[in-house]
Scaffold this active site. Sequence first.
Site, PDB file in Angstrom:
ATOM      1  N   THR A   1      -2.182 -32.097  74.041  1.00 42.97           N
ATOM      2  CA  THR A   1      -0.871 -32.070  73.392  1.00 42.97           C
ATOM      3  C   THR A   1      -0.704 -30.820  72.525  1.00 42.97           C
ATOM      4  O   THR A   1      -1.512 -30.565  71.633  1.00 42.97           O
ATOM      5  CB  THR A   1      -0.726 -33.325  72.504  1.00 42.97           C
ATOM      6  OG1 THR A   1      -0.891 -34.473  73.321  1.00 42.97           O
ATOM      7  CG2 THR A   1       0.636 -33.370  71.839  1.00 42.97           C
ATOM      8  N   GLU A   2       0.349 -30.051  72.800  1.00 46.96           N
ATOM      9  CA  GLU A   2       0.695 -28.841  72.041  1.00 46.96           C
ATOM     10  C   GLU A   2      -0.494 -27.884  71.901  1.00 46.96           C
ATOM     11  O   GLU A   2      -0.644 -27.194  70.898  1.00 46.96           O
ATOM     12  CB  GLU A   2       1.242 -29.206  70.648  1.00 46.96           C
ATOM     13  CG  GLU A   2       2.319 -30.289  70.639  1.00 46.96           C
ATOM     14  CD  GLU A   2       3.634 -29.867  71.278  1.00 46.96           C
ATOM     15  OE1 GLU A   2       3.712 -28.738  71.786  1.00 46.96           O
ATOM     16  OE2 GLU A   2       4.584 -30.671  71.282  1.00 46.96           O
ATOM     17  N   LEU A   3      -1.339 -27.877  72.933  1.00 44.98           N
ATOM     18  CA  LEU A   3      -2.520 -27.007  73.000  1.00 44.98           C
ATOM     19  C   LEU A   3      -3.474 -27.194  71.806  1.00 44.98           C
ATOM     20  O   LEU A   3      -4.171 -26.237  71.405  1.00 44.98           O
ATOM     21  CB  LEU A   3      -2.118 -25.525  73.136  1.00 44.98           C
ATOM     22  CG  LEU A   3      -1.245 -25.147  74.338  1.00 44.98           C
ATOM     23  CD1 LEU A   3      -1.238 -23.637  74.534  1.00 44.98           C
ATOM     24  CD2 LEU A   3      -1.689 -25.822  75.634  1.00 44.98           C
ATOM     25  N   ILE A   4      -3.496 -28.400  71.269  1.00 44.32           N
ATOM     26  CA  ILE A   4      -4.457 -28.679  70.194  1.00 44.32           C
ATOM     27  C   ILE A   4      -5.873 -28.589  70.770  1.00 44.32           C
ATOM     28  O   ILE A   4      -6.151 -29.149  71.833  1.00 44.32           O
ATOM     29  CB  ILE A   4      -4.215 -30.079  69.590  1.00 44.32           C
ATOM     30  CG1 ILE A   4      -2.844 -30.129  68.901  1.00 44.32           C
ATOM     31  CG2 ILE A   4      -5.330 -30.442  68.593  1.00 44.32           C
ATOM     32  CD1 ILE A   4      -2.412 -31.517  68.486  1.00 44.32           C
TER      33      ILE A   4
ATOM     34  N   TRP B   1      -0.600 -24.602  69.287  1.00 45.62           N
ATOM     35  CA  TRP B   1       0.358 -23.511  69.499  1.00 45.62           C
ATOM     36  C   TRP B   1       1.583 -23.658  68.599  1.00 45.62           C
ATOM     37  O   TRP B   1       2.534 -22.910  68.744  1.00 45.62           O
ATOM     38  CB  TRP B   1       0.747 -23.380  70.978  1.00 45.62           C
ATOM     39  CG  TRP B   1       1.689 -24.404  71.564  1.00 45.62           C
ATOM     40  CD1 TRP B   1       2.225 -25.494  70.952  1.00 45.62           C
ATOM     41  CD2 TRP B   1       2.232 -24.400  72.905  1.00 45.62           C
ATOM     42  NE1 TRP B   1       3.050 -26.172  71.812  1.00 45.62           N
ATOM     43  CE2 TRP B   1       3.070 -25.523  73.026  1.00 45.62           C
ATOM     44  CE3 TRP B   1       2.090 -23.557  74.012  1.00 45.62           C
ATOM     45  CZ2 TRP B   1       3.764 -25.833  74.204  1.00 45.62           C
ATOM     46  CZ3 TRP B   1       2.775 -23.876  75.183  1.00 45.62           C
ATOM     47  CH2 TRP B   1       3.598 -24.994  75.267  1.00 45.62           C
TER      48      TRP B   1
END
Lengths: 447, 433
Positions: free
Chosen positions: B152-155, B301
Site C-alpha cells: 500500500t502506497e509503496l510502504i 511514496w
Amino acid sequence: MRVLMFGWEFPPHISGGLGTACYGLTKSLTKENVDILFVVPKLHGGEDVPRVDFIDAGKVPIKIGSHKEYTTHRIEEPGEEVSGVNISITTIEVESVLSPYRSSRYHAPVTHMESWSYTLEPTTHEVTQEVEVIDTFTHLFSGTYGPDLIEETNRYAEVATEIARNFSFDIIHAHDWMTFPAGIAAQRASNKPLIVHVHSTEFDRSGEYVDPKVYAIEREGVEKADHILAVSKWTKDILVYRYSIDAAKISVSYNGIMPKDLKTTSVMPSIGSHVVTFLGRLTYQKGPFYFVEAARKVLEKFPDAHFVVAGSGDLFPQVVERVAQLKLSSRFHFTGFLKGENIDKVWSVSSVYVMPSVSEPFGITPLEAIQAGVPVIVSNQSGVAEVMPHAIKVDFWKTDDLADAICNVLAYESLSTTLKKNSLKEIKNITWDKAAKKIKTIYHELI
Amino acid sequence: MNLSDTTTKQHIVLYFQVHQPRRLRPFRFFDIGTCGEYFDDKQNKAIAERVARQSYLPTNALLLQLIRKYPKIKVVFSVSGVAIDQFKEYTPEVLDSFRALADTGCVEFLSETDHHSLACMMPGDEFELQILDHTAKLHEHFNVRPTVFRNTELIYSDEIGRRVEALGFNGIFTDGIERILHGRSPHHLYQHSDLGGLKIFLRNYHLSDDIAFRFSHHGLTVEKYMAWLNGIPHHENVVTLAMDYETFGEHQKANTGIVKFLEGLLTAIAKQKRFVMATASEVIRTVKPHDTLSVPHYISWADQERDLSAWLGNDMQRDAFDCMVRMERDIKSIDDPDLLERWRWLQTSDHFYYMSTKKNDDGNVHAYFSPYPSPYEAFMNYMNVLNDFSYQVSEHERHPLNKQKAGAIRSEAERRELQVPTWAMNLQNSYEH
C-alpha cells in the site's frame, strides 16, 4: 502618513469587540509608521497601553458650540519596536453618554454602559487618576447630550467637521455605522479619501428586522466611502447583496488576535468531565436557542454533561425559560455577563466552546477559546470560520449536526487534542500585524 | 526473448496503481447502536462509473490498441482488491478490459494487500492473509499468479521485505528517495540487504510526478520527456516510473491532453532503440542487482515526508487505527465472513489519509482525495462507524454459538496453540488441492 480615525470606544472602557479591534489595529498600524488621530465620543480614562502617556489635553482644541464641552488628550505611542521613529496616536474625546450596540432601544434613556466583554488592561495606579477626569466630564456633561443614538452620530459628525478643518491628515478611516456620518463629514470638509471599516452590519445584529434609520446610515456610509474594509468574506457578501456595493470596492481584512500570557490563566474547581460552553451576548445574532436545542440532544447521549451559558442580553429570560421548560435546569449554568479572570475560569473547565451564531461578521471569542486551549465548534455563518481550518463547522440551524459535533468532541479525546494542537498553532498566523500591513497598502493606493 | 541482448539495454518499468476505496456514508454519533450500513454504495458506484468512463475504459482501450500495434510495450498494474470488487459490482466492463490486457502477455499484475490496507502495521498475520486474498483474486479475475509485490502506497522497510519474501515473492516496489539511496541512483535494480531473493524497484519520483502532478503546469511534451529519459546515463539500467492510473483522465482530465501524451510517449518509446520496456519480472530475470539496499525505517511514496505520517501522523489517525486494530480478536472469533470483510474494508488506508491535518501542498492533495470538508469530519464519521461496528460485534457475541461457529473457534484456538500462521495453513490447504 497620518490617519484620522473615528471610533466609538477604546480600551479599557469597551462594551463590545469594536474597541478591542481598534486597539489591536492601531497598535499594529503604528508599527507600520502610520500616525493616527483617534477620535472617540467619550474618553473614560485609561485609554492607554503600557508605556503610552496621556498628555496635554489642551493641545488640539476643537470648537463645537458654546454649550458643548470637549477635551483632548495627546497620547504618545512609542511602540516597542519602533523607538526613535516619531509616531503617535492622538485620541480626541467627544463627550457622549452613548453606547453603540443598544440593539433596538436607541431611544431609551441611558443609565449605564451595557457591557458583556472584559477590559483589556488591568487597572493600574495611573488609571485611578484618569477616573477622576471621567467624573469631571460626566458631572459636567451628562445632561448636555440627549439619549438618542442616531442624534449622537449626527453631533459626532459636526465635531468631525471641526476636527477635519483643524488637523492635517492624509486619509479618513471610520469604524462601523455610528462613525460613518462623522467620516462622511470629515471627507466633505477635507476632501480626503474615506475608508469605512465594517465590523458588523445591521443584518448581523437584527436579522431581517433591520432598523431602517441605521440601515440608511450604513448604506450612505458604504456608498460614499472611497473604499470599504470588511472583516470577512461573509461580511463582504452581505455588503454586496444587501447594500448593492460593487465587490471591487471592498477588501476583506480579517481581525487579529493579541497573544495572551497563559501564566495568568485562572482555574476553578471542575464541575464535571463534559462541559460545553456558550459565551457571548444572548441576542438573536448569537443563536443561543440553537445551543439549548443541541444541548437537549447531547444530554440523550451524555446525561452527565454540563452546559455553561456565559453572557447576558435581550434573550436572557427566554433562554432561561426554554431551559426550564425542557427540564434541563440542573444541567445548565447561567453565569451572567463575565469579565477577565472569570472568563479564564470558564475556559479552564470547558471541554468545548460552541458559537452557533446566526450571522457573525468575524467572531473573536472562538480564537480566545483556542488561546485558552479549548477546542471550538463554530457556525459556517461566521467570518472566523474562514480563517480557522482547525475548528468543526456546522450550519447554525442544523442542531442535529451541532449536537453530533459536540458528542464527537466529548467522546473522542484524540479529536479534541488534535483540534487543540492544530488550532493553537494556527492562531499564531491570525495577527493584527498582518491586518495592518494589508490596510497600510490600501491607504497608499488611495492617497 | 534474447536475454543477452536485453541485459545491455536500459529498461523502463512503467507501473500504474489502480485503486478506489469504499467510502463511508455520513454516520452520526446518534446513529451508533443502530447497526446501520456503513458504506455509501450509491456514491461509490457513481465514482466507479465516472472514473471508468473518464479514465479506466478509454486508457485501457488505448493501451490494448498500442500493445497490439507495438508488442514491445510492457506495462505493470497493481489493482487493489477493493477496486476489483467494486468493478465487479458496478462496472464489469472495466474488469473485462483489464482481462483483455492481461491476455496480451505484455501486462504484469502486482500483488498487494487485498484491502489496500496498512496491515503491515498490524500485529499477527493480517498482512499475509490479505496478500493471499489478493493473489487469489488476481488469479480468479485475470488468470495470473503474481510474483512481484507492491505494498500500500509503496510502504516499505527491511522487515516488510522479509515478510514479503517469506511469502515467495521475488520483487517489490518502493520509492527512490534520497534518504535510502545515500547518493546512489534510483535507476538500478537493488536487492534486500540480507535476502538475495528479493529485488527492489525504486520509483524515480521526479520523472513520475512530472507526469502525475506537474503535467499541465509546465506544458509537458513527449519530446521534452524523451529528452529527459535520454539524459539518463547509459549505465543506469532500470528506470521505474510509477503513478496512479487515474492520472489519465480523472486527476487530469482528457482535455489537458494527458491521454494523448501517454499515447505519444509509449509510441515514441516503442520506436526508439535505446530503452526497452519491461515488466518487473522480466527485469528480475535479466538484470543483475546493482547493490543491496537497507531500509531500517518505514518509507512510502506519500507526502513530503515519504513516511507513514500521511496515515498515522496525528493523534486522531493513530487513535482510529488502534481502535480498528483492537477489534481483530473479537471479529475473528465470530467467524462471520461478512463481518470480517466489512472490518477489512474499514482498514483501507484512504480512511486514515482523509484524517490528515497537514497543510500546504500535501494538505491540498489530501483534501483533493477526501470526500469530507475537513479531517475532523473524516475522523468523527469513521469513529462513529467503528463504534457502531463494535456494538454490532458485541451483539453478535451474545447470541449462542452454533456448531459451525464453535468448530471455527476451536480450530482457531488449536492454530494458536500450534503457532502456525494462518496464511501458512491456507497455503498448505491450497497445495493439497
